[in-house]
Design an enzyme around this catalytic site. Sequence first.
Site, PDB file in Angstrom:
ATOM      1  N   LYS A 112       0.825  -1.211   0.000  1.00 26.47           N
ATOM      2  CA  LYS A 112       0.000   0.000   0.000  1.00 26.47           C
ATOM      3  C   LYS A 112       0.856   1.257   0.000  1.00 26.47           C
ATOM      4  O   LYS A 112       0.489   2.253  -0.620  1.00 26.47           O
ATOM      5  CB  LYS A 112      -0.930   0.014   1.228  1.00 26.47           C
ATOM      6  CG  LYS A 112      -2.125  -0.898   1.087  1.00 26.47           C
ATOM      7  CD  LYS A 112      -3.213  -0.517   2.073  1.00 26.47           C
ATOM      8  CE  LYS A 112      -4.459  -1.355   1.849  1.00 26.47           C
ATOM      9  NZ  LYS A 112      -5.486  -1.120   2.871  1.00 26.47           N
ATOM     10  N   LYS A 195      -4.860  -9.514  -6.829  1.00 24.57           N
ATOM     11  CA  LYS A 195      -6.068  -9.712  -6.027  1.00 24.57           C
ATOM     12  C   LYS A 195      -7.195  -8.787  -6.506  1.00 24.57           C
ATOM     13  O   LYS A 195      -6.931  -7.634  -6.823  1.00 24.57           O
ATOM     14  CB  LYS A 195      -5.708  -9.402  -4.566  1.00 24.57           C
ATOM     15  CG  LYS A 195      -6.752  -9.744  -3.543  1.00 24.57           C
ATOM     16  CD  LYS A 195      -6.295  -9.312  -2.144  1.00 24.57           C
ATOM     17  CE  LYS A 195      -6.465  -7.816  -1.931  1.00 24.57           C
ATOM     18  NZ  LYS A 195      -6.421  -7.400  -0.516  1.00 24.57           N
ATOM     19  N   LYS A 198     -11.356  -3.574  -3.872  1.00 19.51           N
ATOM     20  CA  LYS A 198     -12.235  -2.433  -4.041  1.00 19.51           C
ATOM     21  C   LYS A 198     -11.443  -1.164  -4.305  1.00 19.51           C
ATOM     22  O   LYS A 198     -11.996  -0.177  -4.756  1.00 19.51           O
ATOM     23  CB  LYS A 198     -13.201  -2.234  -2.870  1.00 19.51           C
ATOM     24  CG  LYS A 198     -12.794  -2.601  -1.463  1.00 19.51           C
ATOM     25  CD  LYS A 198     -13.949  -2.253  -0.505  1.00 19.51           C
ATOM     26  CE  LYS A 198     -14.059  -3.143   0.706  1.00 19.51           C
ATOM     27  NZ  LYS A 198     -13.059  -2.862   1.745  1.00 19.51           N
TER      28      LYS A 198
HETATM   29  P1  AMP Z   1     -11.090  -5.430   3.039  1.00 16.29           P
HETATM   30  O1  AMP Z   1     -11.782  -5.121   1.772  1.00 16.29           O
HETATM   31  O2  AMP Z   1      -9.603  -5.287   2.910  1.00 16.29           O
HETATM   32  O3  AMP Z   1     -11.661  -4.744   4.244  1.00 16.29           O
HETATM   33  O4  AMP Z   1     -11.321  -7.009   3.275  1.00 16.29           O
HETATM   34  C1  AMP Z   1     -12.423  -7.566   3.947  1.00 16.29           C
HETATM   35  C2  AMP Z   1     -12.339  -9.077   3.910  1.00 16.29           C
HETATM   36  O5  AMP Z   1     -12.419  -9.558   2.544  1.00 16.29           O
HETATM   37  C3  AMP Z   1     -11.018  -9.657   4.459  1.00 16.29           C
HETATM   38  O6  AMP Z   1     -11.326 -10.848   5.178  1.00 16.29           O
HETATM   39  C4  AMP Z   1     -10.231  -9.975   3.230  1.00 16.29           C
HETATM   40  O7  AMP Z   1      -9.298 -11.009   3.447  1.00 16.29           O
HETATM   41  C5  AMP Z   1     -11.322 -10.404   2.262  1.00 16.29           C
HETATM   42  N1  AMP Z   1     -10.925 -10.181   0.845  1.00 16.29           N
HETATM   43  C6  AMP Z   1     -10.659  -8.980   0.275  1.00 16.29           C
HETATM   44  N2  AMP Z   1     -10.349  -9.127  -1.037  1.00 16.29           N
HETATM   45  C7  AMP Z   1     -10.423 -10.458  -1.294  1.00 16.29           C
HETATM   46  C8  AMP Z   1     -10.193 -11.260  -2.475  1.00 16.29           C
HETATM   47  N3  AMP Z   1      -9.872 -10.702  -3.646  1.00 16.29           N
HETATM   48  N4  AMP Z   1     -10.359 -12.594  -2.374  1.00 16.29           N
HETATM   49  C9  AMP Z   1     -10.704 -13.168  -1.192  1.00 16.29           C
HETATM   50  N5  AMP Z   1     -10.931 -12.484  -0.052  1.00 16.29           N
HETATM   51  C10 AMP Z   1     -10.788 -11.136  -0.089  1.00 16.29           C
END
Ligand code: AMP
Length: 335
Positions: A112, A195, A198
Site C-alpha cells: 500500500k 487480487k 475495491k
Molecule cells: P477489506 O476489503 O480489505 O476490508 O477485506 C475484507 C475481507 O475480505 C477480508 O477478510 C479480506 O481477506 C477479504 N478479501 C478482500 N479481497 C479479497 C479477495 N480478492 N479474495 C478473497 N478475499 C478477499
Amino acid sequence: MARIFSGIQPTGIATLGNYLGALRNWVALQDGADECIYCLVDLHAITTFQEPASLREQTYGMAALVLACGIDPERSILFHQSAVSAHARLGWIFNCVARMGWLKRMTQFKDKAGKNQEEVSTGLFMYPNLMAADIHAYHATKVPVGDDQLQHIELANDIGEKFNHDFGVEFFPRIEPLIVKETARVMSLRDGTKKMSKSDPSDQSRINMTDDADTISQKIRKAKTDTEALPDNLAALAQRPEARNLLGIFAAVSGESQEAILARFAGGGFGPFKNALAEALVAHVAPIGARAKEYLADKAELDRILQKGAAKAAAIAQPITAEAERIVGFLPSAG
Ligand code: AMP
Ligand code: TRP
C-alpha cells in the site's frame, strides 16, 4: 462456545472477492454454535484519507450490504468500530507491545505504501496493531478472513503472546484464522495474478456486489482470458491464472465442482463459458445488491441496528480491555 470476530473496511463497495473470501463465510458461521461479532472498521478506513461525507455514506453502504448478504443482527453482533472505545484503547497498548521490525515486515503495508513510505499516515503503518486489538478485545479465537489477512493474524498472535509474556499472565488466547480455501483469493478480472480489490482504479477489474445484471454480464464478457480452448482437467490450468480464477468463481457461485464445469465446456472457447458464468453470477449477486438498496433506504433503521450492536459489543470488550489496562498498571477508570 468460541467467539468469532471479523471486520471489513467501509471504503468503496464490497467486491465479489470480499463476498466469496469473507462475507459468505460470516453468514455461514452464524448458523454454528459460536458467537459472531462483525465490525465495520471505520478506524482502519481513515488510515488513508476519507472525505467525511463519503465515509459516512460508505459505512451505511457496507452495513446495508452485510445485512443483505444475510447477517442477522439478532443472531450476530454488527457494529461500527468507532462506536466502541475499547478498540482504540487496547490498540494503543498494542502499539507499545509490537516491535517496529514486526510491522516493517507486513507485506500489505509495503504494497500500500510502495515508494511513498515517508508520506503515508503513521496509522497505515500501525494498522495491524489495531486489528490485533479488534480481535483480542473480545478474546475471540476464530477469525474468518481471506488469505491476504493471514500475516496480520500471525502478528496478532505475536502481540498477544508478547503481552502475556511481558506481564506474566495468560490473558490473550491464541487466534485461529478461518479460511475458505477455494475462494481465499479471488483475482482481478483484468490480471489473474492480482487480487480483486475495491481500491483498484479500474472498475472493470472487479464485480461490485451492487452491480446490476447488465454490468455483471458486461464485465464477465470483457474479463481477460487467453486464446486457448478450455481443457478437460484442472491440472492443465496451472499456468492460466485468468481461466483458473473464472472457473473458481463459477464453481463458488453455482455450487457445482470445478471438474464438472470443465467437463461441460472442455474443448470450446471462452464465449459459451462466459455466458453461463455471467448467468450464474447474476442469479447469485443481483438479489444481494437489490436487498442492499432496500436496507440503504432506511438509514434510521441502520443507525438503530449498528448502535444496538455497539452496545452489545461494548459489553464484551470494555471489561476485557479494562482488565488489560489493570494488568499494564493503569489505575481504574469509571468507563
Ligand atoms: P477489506 O476489503 O480489505 O476490508 O477485506 C475484507 C475481507 O475480505 C477480508 O477478510 C479480506 O481477506 C477479504 N478479501 C478482500 N479481497 C479479497 C479477495 N480478492 N479474495 C478473497 N478475499 C478477499
Ligand atoms: N484488516 C482487515 C482487511 O483489511 C479488516 C479487519 C480489521 C479485520 N480488523 C479486523 C479482519 C479483525 C479480521 C479481524 O481486510
